[in-house]
Write an enzyme that holds these catalytic residues in place. Structure first.
Site, PDB file in Angstrom:
ATOM      1  N   SER A  33       0.842  -1.192   0.000  1.00  0.00           N
ATOM      2  CA  SER A  33       0.000   0.000   0.000  1.00  0.00           C
ATOM      3  C   SER A  33       0.875   1.240   0.000  1.00  0.00           C
ATOM      4  CB  SER A  33      -0.926   0.010   1.223  1.00  0.00           C
ATOM      5  OG  SER A  33      -1.863   1.066   1.146  1.00  0.00           O
ATOM      6  N   ASP A  34       0.419   2.254  -0.693  1.00  0.00           N
ATOM      7  CA  ASP A  34       1.138   3.526  -0.700  1.00  0.00           C
ATOM      8  C   ASP A  34       0.135   4.646  -0.898  1.00  0.00           C
ATOM      9  OD1 ASP A  34       4.237   4.330  -0.826  1.00  0.00           O
ATOM     10  OD2 ASP A  34       3.054   5.790  -1.946  1.00  0.00           O
ATOM     11  N   GLN A  35       0.429   5.780  -0.315  1.00  0.00           N
ATOM     12  CA  GLN A  35      -0.498   6.908  -0.368  1.00  0.00           C
ATOM     13  C   GLN A  35       0.169   8.134  -0.968  1.00  0.00           C
ATOM     14  OE1 GLN A  35      -1.744   9.201   3.290  1.00  0.00           O
ATOM     15  NE2 GLN A  35      -3.601   8.019   2.926  1.00  0.00           N
TER      16      GLN A  35
END
Length: 198
Positions: A70-72
Site C-alpha cells: 500500500s502507498d499513499q
C-alpha cells in the site's frame, strides 16, 4: 483456510495497526523501493505503481505468501503532490498550501499471491477539505502532534481532525494508509473471509 500466510509490505505502524483490525494473522517486512514520481505521473498512477512495487520487492524473499502493498499520495487541486514533510518547516509549507482547499488522497492497494503470481490492484480516493487555517493554528498543531512522517502533514486519527471542515470518501481508513474495505473485498474474492476465520 488458505495455506498462504499474509505479509504486510510496510514498516508503517499505522498500516500495521489498521491491518490488525481484520483479525487475521500476518507478518510484516520493509520493502526497499524508489518512490520517485515518474514524469507526468498522476497521483493515482503513482500510488498504484508504488503499492505494487512494494509487494513485488518482497516476492523473492516470501515465495509462498499473499503480500499486501500500500502507498499513499496526496495532491492539491492544482496537481501538486504532497509527500511526507520530514520536518517542521516543510510541514508548515504543506499545511499553508492546503489551508482552505480540498486535498485528494489516493491510496494504492495491491494483493500479490507469490505462489501463483496472481495480483490485484486498487486505488482508493479520499478527499479532505481543510478549514482556512491561521499560521498560529498550523504551528501549534505541528508542535503538538509532529506528523512529519505523514503525507499531507497531519494525523487524521489524532488532533489533525481539527484542521478539516469536511471529509468525503468511502473508507476513512484509507486516509490513515490502508483501505480496509477494499482489502476485505479482495480477500473475500480470493476466498478468504475475515469474518469466517477462527
Amino acid at each position: 483456510m488458505p495455506s498462504s500466510p499474509l505479509l504486510l509490505a510496510s514498516s508503517s505502524p499505522y498500516r500495521r495497526d489498521l491491518l490488525k483490525r481484520l483479525g487475521l494473522p500476518f507478518e510484516t517486512a520493509s520493502p526497499d523501493i524508489d518512490e520517485t514520481p515518474e514524469p507526468g505521473e498522476t497521483a493515482d498512477q503513482l500510488a498504484t505503481r508504488l503499492s505494487e512495487a512494494k509487494a513485488r520487492s518482497l516476492a523473492d524473499s516470501y515465495p509462498a505468501h499473499w503480500i499486501i502493498g500500500s502507498d499513499q499520495v496526496a495532491c492539491l487541486p492544482n496537481g501538486t503532490l504532497l509527500n511526507k514533510p520530514g520536518n517542521h518547516e516543510q510541514a508548515i509549507r504543506q499545511l499553508s498550501q492546503s489551508s482552505g482547499h480540498e486535498v485528494l488522497f489516493m491510496t494504492g492497494l495491491t494483493l500479490l499471491d507469490t505462489g501463483s503470481g496472481n495480483i490485484q490492484n486498487h486505488c482508493e480516493p479520499f478527499a479532505v477539505h481543510f478549514r482556512d487555517l491561521s499560521f498560529e493554528e498550523i504551528d501549534a498543531y505541528l508542535r503538538r502532534e509532529q506528523p512529519y512522517d505523514c503525507a499531507g502533514s497531519f494525523r487524521m486519527e489524532g488532533l489533525g481532525i481539527s484542521l478539516f471542515s469536511r471529509m468525503d470518501g468511502r473508507d476513512p481508513n484509507s486516509l490513515i494508509g490502508l483501505p480496509l474495505i477494499a482489502l476485505n473485498d479482495i480477500l473475500r474474492n480470493w476466498g478468504r473471509n475475515p469474518l469466517l476465520e477462527i
